[in-house]
Design a protein around this motif. Structure first.
Motif, PDB file in Angstrom:
ATOM      1  N   ALA A   1      -7.245   2.019  16.239  1.00 19.81           N
ATOM      2  CA  ALA A   1      -6.215   1.096  16.710  1.00 19.81           C
ATOM      3  C   ALA A   1      -6.123  -0.120  15.794  1.00 19.81           C
ATOM      4  O   ALA A   1      -5.029  -0.627  15.512  1.00 19.81           O
ATOM      5  N   TRP A   2      -7.267  -0.598  15.317  1.00 21.14           N
ATOM      6  CA  TRP A   2      -7.270  -1.759  14.416  1.00 21.14           C
ATOM      7  C   TRP A   2      -6.639  -1.400  13.068  1.00 21.14           C
ATOM      8  O   TRP A   2      -5.859  -2.168  12.500  1.00 21.14           O
ATOM      9  N   LYS A   3      -6.938  -0.207  12.546  1.00 19.88           N
ATOM     10  CA  LYS A   3      -6.349   0.232  11.284  1.00 19.88           C
ATOM     11  C   LYS A   3      -4.827   0.338  11.399  1.00 19.88           C
ATOM     12  O   LYS A   3      -4.099  -0.005  10.473  1.00 19.88           O
TER      13      LYS A   3
ATOM     14  N   LYS B   1      -3.364  -3.160  11.348  1.00 18.18           N
ATOM     15  CA  LYS B   1      -3.430  -3.721   9.996  1.00 18.18           C
ATOM     16  C   LYS B   1      -2.363  -3.102   9.102  1.00 18.18           C
ATOM     17  O   LYS B   1      -1.652  -3.805   8.366  1.00 18.18           O
ATOM     18  N   ALA B   2      -2.225  -1.771   9.167  1.00 16.78           N
ATOM     19  CA  ALA B   2      -1.197  -1.089   8.375  1.00 16.78           C
ATOM     20  C   ALA B   2       0.192  -1.496   8.845  1.00 16.78           C
ATOM     21  O   ALA B   2       1.131  -1.596   8.041  1.00 16.78           O
ATOM     22  N   GLY B   3       0.343  -1.733  10.134  1.00 14.10           N
ATOM     23  CA  GLY B   3       1.628  -2.155  10.683  1.00 14.10           C
ATOM     24  C   GLY B   3       2.070  -3.507  10.154  1.00 14.10           C
ATOM     25  O   GLY B   3       3.249  -3.708   9.832  1.00 14.10           O
ATOM     26  N   TRP B   4       1.123  -4.429  10.059  1.00 15.84           N
ATOM     27  CA  TRP B   4       1.450  -5.756   9.517  1.00 15.84           C
ATOM     28  C   TRP B   4       1.916  -5.649   8.069  1.00 15.84           C
ATOM     29  O   TRP B   4       2.898  -6.278   7.667  1.00 15.84           O
ATOM     30  N   ALA B   5       1.185  -4.861   7.271  1.00 15.44           N
ATOM     31  CA  ALA B   5       1.532  -4.711   5.851  1.00 15.44           C
ATOM     32  C   ALA B   5       2.891  -4.019   5.692  1.00 15.44           C
ATOM     33  O   ALA B   5       3.709  -4.420   4.855  1.00 15.44           O
ATOM     34  N   SER B   6       3.139  -2.998   6.504  1.00 16.53           N
ATOM     35  CA  SER B   6       4.404  -2.262   6.397  1.00 16.53           C
ATOM     36  C   SER B   6       5.587  -3.105   6.855  1.00 16.53           C
ATOM     37  O   SER B   6       6.674  -3.025   6.279  1.00 16.53           O
TER      38      SER B   6
END
Length: 249
Positions: free
Chosen positions: A85-87, A90-95
């Motif tokens: 869930a944390w990954k 994190k990927a969501g913020w970058a995308s």
């Protein structure tokens, strides 16, 4: 061990259990029609059982040891789900940041509109699979996926199977990998879909239960959207265990 330490261990174990329940994360995702490219379908449920033995001279049970062991099991089970869930976050913020940058030069990228579109697509596509009617969601499916699903649904019809989906919910939808090559032909974005539903199959003619979950079960799936015919369309679905988030292309 003092009463204060025992109380602390109990609280820690209870916190772990509550955290798992709150996340509503399960290791089992829907397997609608089978892994890649599938729409709706059935999942399974499983459980784990543990037993403890005491070796040595004394065979008396040790409640503190059992509590610690159970706490370790809880945190091991939850740990993977929490890390995933944390990954995803994190990927969501970058995308999100990446898509915002694409907006400045390409009109087909708009983060806010895409979030609303994916939410709408999720419910339309689930309904399409439940109805066993690809054309119901044709505006949300790529040409290749439509043909793939026609074949799968035709086989379900031949086997006298029907999909039942109830209490369909979308808990979150996060873009985790976006690609924007020259032009729009190769534009695509992967979303991690976190949903929850009752999802099972029955014998169409008799109503006999075949497989799936008659209680609401949470799941994660990867949905790939491509830009086709001047709109975003679902092109592929992968189950959580089929893809490594860090290796998405």
């Amino acid at each position: 061990m003092t009463g204060r330490k025992i109380k602390k261990l109990i609280l820690m174990a209870a916190f772990g259990i509550i955290l798992c329940m709150t996340l509503q994360v399960t290791c089992l995702a829907r397997a609608g029609g089978g892994g890649s490219g599938s729409g709706g379908g059935s999942g399974g449920s499983g459980g784990s059982h543990s037993s403890s033995r005491s070796y040595g001279r004394s065979r008396r049970s040790n409640p503190i040891g059992a509590l610690i062991n159970n706490g370790i099991i809880v945190f091991m089970v939850c740990g993977g789900s929490i890390a995933f869930a944390w990954k995803v976050r994190k990927a969501g913020w970058a995308s999100k940041k990446q898509i915002r940058a694409f907006e400045k030069t390409d009109g087909n990228w708009n983060y806010k509109e895409m979030q609303g579109y994916v939410r709408q697509a999720y419910f339309e596509i689930q309904e399409c699979w439940r109805r066993q009617d690809v054309d119901y969601a044709k505006d949300y499916l790529s040409r290749e996926l439509r043909e793939n699903w026609r074949t799968k649904l035709a086989w379900m019809e031949m086997r006298d199977e029907e999909e039942v989906q109830e209490d369909v919910r979308l808990l979150s939808a996060r873009p985790v990998k976006a690609k924007n090559p020259e032009g729009t032909e190769g534009d695509h974005v992967w979303y991690v879909i976190h949903g929850k539903m009752k999802d099972y199959r029955i014998r169409k003619s008799t109503g006999e239960f075949l497989e799936g979950n008659e209680r609401a079960v949470a799941f994660y799936e990867y949905w790939k959207f491509v830009y086709e015919d001047e709109r975003w369309k679902l092109d592929e679905i992968k189950q959580k265990n089929e893809i490594n988030l860090e290796h998405l292309q």
